[in-house]
Design an enzyme around this catalytic site. Structure first.
Site, PDB file in Angstrom:
ATOM      1  N   GLU A 167       4.806  -9.120   1.714  1.00  0.00           N
ATOM      2  CA  GLU A 167       4.092  -7.840   1.740  1.00  0.00           C
ATOM      3  C   GLU A 167       5.267  -6.820   1.967  1.00  0.00           C
ATOM      4  O   GLU A 167       5.086  -5.537   2.077  1.00  0.00           O
ATOM      5  CB  GLU A 167       2.938  -7.631   2.728  1.00  0.00           C
ATOM      6  CG  GLU A 167       1.822  -8.428   2.594  1.00  0.00           C
ATOM      7  CD  GLU A 167       0.920  -8.274   1.178  1.00  0.00           C
ATOM      8  OE1 GLU A 167       0.690  -6.984   1.257  1.00  0.00           O
ATOM      9  OE2 GLU A 167       0.393  -8.922   0.828  1.00  0.00           O
ATOM     10  N   HIS A 235      -1.554  -4.605   7.614  1.00  0.00           N
ATOM     11  CA  HIS A 235      -0.158  -4.761   7.665  1.00  0.00           C
ATOM     12  C   HIS A 235       0.490  -4.229   8.991  1.00  0.00           C
ATOM     13  O   HIS A 235      -0.108  -3.425   9.575  1.00  0.00           O
ATOM     14  CB  HIS A 235       0.669  -3.819   6.630  1.00  0.00           C
ATOM     15  CG  HIS A 235       0.470  -4.219   5.025  1.00  0.00           C
ATOM     16  ND1 HIS A 235       0.255  -3.281   4.111  1.00  0.00           N
ATOM     17  CD2 HIS A 235       0.618  -5.330   4.629  1.00  0.00           C
ATOM     18  CE1 HIS A 235      -0.098  -3.841   2.987  1.00  0.00           C
ATOM     19  NE2 HIS A 235       0.275  -5.343   3.432  1.00  0.00           N
ATOM     20  N   CYS A 352       3.218   4.032   4.595  1.00  0.00           N
ATOM     21  CA  CYS A 352       2.965   3.208   3.430  1.00  0.00           C
ATOM     22  C   CYS A 352       3.510   3.717   2.220  1.00  0.00           C
ATOM     23  O   CYS A 352       4.060   3.115   1.197  1.00  0.00           O
ATOM     24  CB  CYS A 352       1.377   3.278   3.125  1.00  0.00           C
ATOM     25  SG  CYS A 352       0.422   2.128   4.331  1.00  0.00           S
TER      26      CYS A 352
END
Length: 421
Positions: A167, A235, A352
């Site tokens: 990720e 995350h 993000c």
């Protein structure tokens, strides 16, 4: 020019919508089916970029990826506009997703001071856990190889094999005395077994470290707390963020927090670890507010600032902790709320939206770097071409597909990035 941290923000794409595609992302699920506002979303993101430029920071931009993605649809035997059943509708929605705006998932970055060949290494993230994100990496690599084409200073790697979920920087932190000094790199992985998927595989993290040539003694591989994943921290950057010598983390971020802190201090004795206890800010409040999905930045003055979403400042427990920290001798000296509500409603805060790259800006393709004039150019394109709103039911409209395609084309023309068309 010395090495500096450059934050490359992803511009919110013209197909930004709330189709609810991200399992384990509570905001995405709770807003599924709502009307989105792509123009406002992109302008909010540009407002954050302008805000950070005004702080004296170096700011970059990545363009949206092509959507709807014909390659992804074709591989599934679909196209962008045909009538489809309910199951196929979700697959088609994936092809329209604007999720590449969250560039923290674009790649993992190891700067030159950490690597044996003295180059900054970037490995694109395969994002295989979520179908709508798994399509991103080939186009992401194209953009990375254009922005960081100087082979004397950068090495851009393809994604690791799809059997190991990766990720990107959202599950990676770097700590150091200063950005231009050698540091330690912390890779955070999850383990399977809960209601929500653990998106980062340990073997993916280890593969990235090997690709970058990192010294084993300068790497940490740390398990994310299963309770954090179960609570919606899909995350690690939802519950922890690092900058230079500082780790800012929730008490429940890691499976074995004390061992993690000890390992960090062993490798970086000057590390300062700021832990927010769950008795003050619950895990639920931390995730709902995105306190830790913030940009922890070293300002030109040398002090650290925390760029948070306004939702964090509006959460009483979070605001109380922040005000107490500011009144103390803690390392975070400024708290800077920004409005990125459209991104937040899909589960993406300030952290993000950016990929951190430590580099000499002179070695980066200047078309990917921003100043006030270039921000204004992009804003004008967005105002002219981005749809005002999208209902998820509109996905599949030929008119909308043409609008989205034309909007991206206008942006690439304005930025002189025809190679990405």
């Amino acid at each position: 020019m010395p090495l500096v941290e450059i934050n490359f923000d992803g511009l919110v794409g013209p197909s930004h919508n709330y189709a609810g595609l991200s399992l384990g992302n509570l905001a995405s699920a709770s807003n599924a089916g709502e009307v989105s506002y792509p123009r406002a979303a992109a302008l909010q993101g540009l407002g954050k970029m302008r805000h950070n430029l005004a702080l004296g920071l170096t700011q970059g931009l990545f363009a949206p990826l092509p959507r709807p993605n014909p390659v992804f649809l074709g591989a599934l035997g679909l196209n962008a506009i045909d009538e489809v059943d309910q199951a196929q509708r979700r697959l088609r929605a994936a092809a329209w997703s604007a999720s590449s705006m969250w560039t923290a998932n674009a790649a993992t970055v190891s700067p030159a001071p950490d690597t044996p060949d003295g180059r900054c290494h970037l490995t694109a993230a395969n994002l295989v856990t979520m179908p709508h994100r798994s399509q991103e990496w080939p186009d992401t690599v194209r953009q990375l190889r254009l922005a960081f084409a100087d082979a004397a200073h950068f090495a851009v790697h393809d994604a690791v094999p799809a059997c190991f979920g990766d990720e990107g920087a959202a599950n990676h932190m770097r700590m150091c005395k200063s950005h231009d000094a050698p540091g330690i790199e912390i890779f955070v992985y999850g383990t399977t077994g809960g209601a929500f998927p653990a998106r980062q595989h340990e073997q993916a993290s280890r593969a990235v470290a090997r690709l970058h040539g990192l010294a084993p003694e300068r790497c940490l591989f740390v398990e994310q707390a299963p309770e954090a994943i179960a609570a919606g921290a899909f995350h690690n950057d939802v519950v922890a963020v690092a900058n230079e010598r500082v780790l800012f983390t929730h008490e429940q971020a890691f499976a074995n927090p004390e061992a993690t802190y000890a390992a960090i201090r062993e490798r970086l004795p000057e590390a300062e670890i700021v832990v927010v206890p769950s008795s003050v800010v619950s895990l639920a409040d931390a995730i709902r507010s995105y306190l830790f999905n913030a940009q922890l930045l070293t300002l030109p003055s040398g002090e650290m600032g925390l760029v948070i979403p306004v939702e964090a400042w509006e959460t009483p427990s979070v605001r109380g902790w922040l005000e107490a920290h500011l009144a103390s001798n803690g390392p975070i000296r400024r708290v800077l709320p920004v409005d990125v509500r459209q991104s937040m409603a899909n589960g993406g805060g300030p952290a993000c939206l950016r990929l951190r790259v430590v580099a000499d800006p002179a070695t980066v393709d200047p078309r990917f770097l921003l100043d006030e004039a270039r921000v204004a150019i992009v804003e004008e394109v967005v105002r002219r071409h981005w749809p005002e709103q999208i209902d998820p039911a509109d996905l599949g409209s030929d008119i909308l597909a043409q609008t989205v395609h034309g909007a991206r084309g206008a942006l690439l023309a304005a930025l002189e990035l025809s190679e990405l068309a």
